[in-house]
Design an enzyme around this catalytic site. Structure first.
Site, PDB file in Angstrom:
ATOM      1  CD  GLU A   1      27.361   2.900  58.109  1.00  0.00           C
ATOM      2  OE1 GLU A   1      27.120   2.439  56.960  1.00  0.00           O
ATOM      3  OE2 GLU A   1      26.588   2.730  59.072  1.00  0.00           O
TER       4      GLU A   1
ATOM      5  CG  HIS B   1      25.959  -3.006  67.583  1.00  0.00           C
ATOM      6  ND1 HIS B   1      25.468  -4.074  66.873  1.00  0.00           N
ATOM      7  CD2 HIS B   1      25.432  -1.900  66.995  1.00  0.00           C
ATOM      8  CE1 HIS B   1      24.670  -3.639  65.906  1.00  0.00           C
ATOM      9  NE2 HIS B   1      24.633  -2.323  65.957  1.00  0.00           N
TER      10      HIS B   1
END
Lengths: 322, 327
Positions: free
Chosen positions: A58, A127
């Site tokens: 990322e 998440h």
């Protein structure tokens, strides 16, 4: 007008903008296969060069987006989940938002970070968090969290055409939601709220999935004879302060509903602003309705209990009446 | 030094870059000691050969990304001394109008995409500049300068792997100056050559003498050619030595402690990149001694003029705080 799902509207925005401008490309993990339906089908149309699969990195992918943006391209960096933006924090907080200013206006950073954000799939803490509030705190980063397919498409297209870094958050819980999306092209301005329901007794300000929570609460309040004005901010940075303050001038009561953890939530910012700038209009203290102050739990029962509910909003409105 | 294959004008060009950096940095050190410069200043003295050699192998279109120790990279890429010095003084006429400072100088017109104050922070951005070149079928290359400290950051791993898997024209130039702040590089890793890490990403990892500007030029040239030809990234580890402090005025942080021996510093002085290159230039009659002196005097003069201009420049208007925001 055709009815489409929220994710289909986002996919349409991506495809239209990629067709319109060759500098626009999509980069991220599994964007070719389209692990999220919002990117599915784009690789078949645009090929390897414009739909770029990356390793799970990322930080580097976010920074690569910045490097591409300052050298003339218009990247859309798909980092999947809002929480994954935390892995790219340096590039977002130290670089993307600051570069133009830090280098005295020599460059611009036309870049979209696109992620799913928030709860709704019972996926646990890593998440399921809403993350928008962190990025509201960073100078020169735009933050968008639309609640409808129509807004999602119009705002994503504007984000892609914007010459500044934009974090486009699409809500995990709203992905399957359907709504009218025109076939003709349209854009929506970033930073403009949408008044979802007019009312004169209380202003309820919400964003993303909490817009529906607020509307549900407004229905219940209506049965009590209370008319709530529900504002969908749509953009969190910049945010439409004027619409909120004008509404509070009319209603004199303010409830902020936000899927953030309470401290320094988006709701905190809205509430502080109203308290600071509309104090003479207020008939009661401002109220915040946010997540419970705990990490996101897994069990659907517990997850639901953490999030703001319509009953919480009704209770907050009642507090403004006592 | 045996570099007879490198054209004399190239040698002279590299020598000029090294000398410009040295004279600029010496003056910046003086100004800092006199209390004339705000903030932190990290000097590049002792490491000039790396920026000079590498940037001489680039065209104006190629891009570079730099670090907190970035003055040398800006100068080597062709940066303007007046605008640099004004930025160090925090003046409105500086490269960044006084909003960046020593650790954040950029000149986008010459492909200098910015100095980055976060260790390893520039590496992903350099990958993006390489991505951009690949995307547009340009033969531009992207050079990423970083230090031995950055080689232990996660961004190093992610950036080399990403550039390698996408086969991007990025040249990673690690300036191993032996210290991450005050910690010896060899204490911060269990290998002696950072270049060995290239193998972990399937790219060449080369060790070069970072005190020899002409060797740096040669190694960089090969990596640039490889990148332009679609061969992908190269990792170059330039072994060098930080002559001065981590940051000027470091004595204040150290409280009387030392971290480098006199012997080590004496050995480093025998490998001074400017003196080594000066000897080569003199011995090979590239420029007569008198002209070398003239060149030095001209550069010294241009640095002095930059200081004068910076002092005479206006401070930024407070209103400029709210300029250079969203486009």
């Amino acid at each position: 007008m055709p009815r489409k799902t929220y994710v289909a509207a986002i996919q349409e925005a991506l495809a239209e903008e990629m067709r319109r401008d060759e500098r626009v490309f999509l980069i991220g993990e599994d964007v070719r296969i389209g692990v999220f339906p919002s990117t599915r089908g784009l690789h078949a149309e645009f090929g390897d060069r414009r739909v770029i699969d990356t390793p799970i990195s990322e930080l580097a992918v976010a920074g690569a987006g910045i490097g591409a943006a300052v050298t003339g391209l218009r990247p859309i960096v798909d980092l999947m989940f809002g929480t994954f933006l935390y892995l790219a924090f340096d590039q977002i907080a130290n670089q993307a938002g600051a570069m133009r200013y830090m280098y005295g206006g020599q460059t611009k950073v036309p870049l979209v970070f696109m992620v799913q954000s928030g709860a709704g799939s019972s996926a646990g803490h890593h998440h399921s968090q809403a993350v928008h509030q962190f990025f509201m705190n960073m100078p020169q980063i735009k933050v968008i969290l639309p609640s409808t397919p129509y807004d999602g498409k119009g705002l994503l297209k504007s984000a892609i055409r914007d010459d500044n870094p934009v974090i486009f958050l699409h809500s995990l819980s709203l992905g399957g939601k359907r709504g009218e999306v025109p076939s003709d092209e349209y854009l929506l301005p970033i930073g403009v709220a949408d008044v979802k329901r007019s009312g004169s007794d209380v202003t309820i300000c919400a964003v993303g999935p909490t817009v529906y929570t607020a509307l549900e609460a407004a229905e219940k309040l209506a049965t009590e004879g209370l008319e709530a004005e529900v504002i969908d901010l749509r953009s969190l940075s910049p945010w439409d302060k004027r619409t909120v303050l004008e509404s509070v001038a009319k209603t004199g009561r303010f409830v902020a509903v936000d899927e953030s953890f309470p401290t320094c939530s988006a709701a905190s910012e809205w509430a502080a602003t109203v308290a600071e700038e509309a104090f003479p209009d207020l008939k009661a203290p401002v109220q915040r309705v946010t997540n419970a102050d705990v990490p996101m739990p897994f069990s659907p029962v517990l997850e639901k209990a953490v999030l703001p509910s319509a009953a919480d909003v009704v209770a907050a409105v009642h507090r403004t009446l006592t | 030094m045996h570099h007879q294959d490198i054209a004399l004008e190239v040698v002279l060009d590299i020598y000029t870059r090294v000398l410009r950096i040295r004279r600029f940095e010496e003056e910046v050190g003086r100004l800092f000691r006199q209390g004339q410069l705000p903030g932190f200043v990290h000097l590049y003295i002792g490491e000039e050969a790396v920026a000079a050699g590498v940037c001489a192998a680039l065209t104006d279109d190629d891009t570079i990304i730099s670090t907190h120790r970035g003055h040398g990279h800006v100068i080597a890429k062709g940066g303007d001394l007046n605008r640099m010095m004004a930025e160090l003084f925090g003046k409105a006429t500086g490269y960044c109008k006084g909003k960046g400072g020593s650790m954040h100088i950029a000149d986008f017109d010459i492909g200098m995409l910015g100095a980055i104050g976060i260790v390893g922070g520039g590496m992903p951005i350099a990958v993006g500049a390489g991505l951009s070149a690949w995307y547009t079928d340009s033969d531009r290359v992207s050079v990423c300068f970083f230090g031995d400290g950055a080689a232990n950051e996660g961004s190093f791993h992610e950036s080399l792997n990403l550039a390698s898997t996408l086969r991007l024209p990025v040249i990673f130039v690690c300036e191993n100056n032996q210290y991450g702040e005050f910690t010896p590089a060899l204490q911060a890793m269990n290998i002696s050559d950072i270049a060995d890490r290239g193998a972990g990403y399937g790219i060449p990892g080369l060790v070069a003498d970072g005190t020899d500007a002409l060797e740096m030029y040669r190694v960089a040239k090969a990596a640039v050619t490889r990148a332009r030809d679609g061969g992908g990234p190269t990792l170059i580890e330039a072994k060098t030595h930080r002559r001065g402090s981590h940051a000027e005025g470091e004595e204040a942080f150290l409280g009387g402690q030392t971290y480098r021996s006199d012997e080590e510093m004496a050995a480093a002085r025998t490998k001074d990149p400017l003196l080594l290159l000066h000897s080569y230039v003199s011995e090979n009659d590239i420029l007569p001694a008198a002209q070398l002196e003239t060149l030095d005097a001209e550069i010294t003069q241009s640095v002095a003029e930059a200081v004068d201009a910076a002092r005479d420049s206006p401070a930024p208007e407070i209103e400029s705080l709210f300029e250079d925001l969203w486009v």
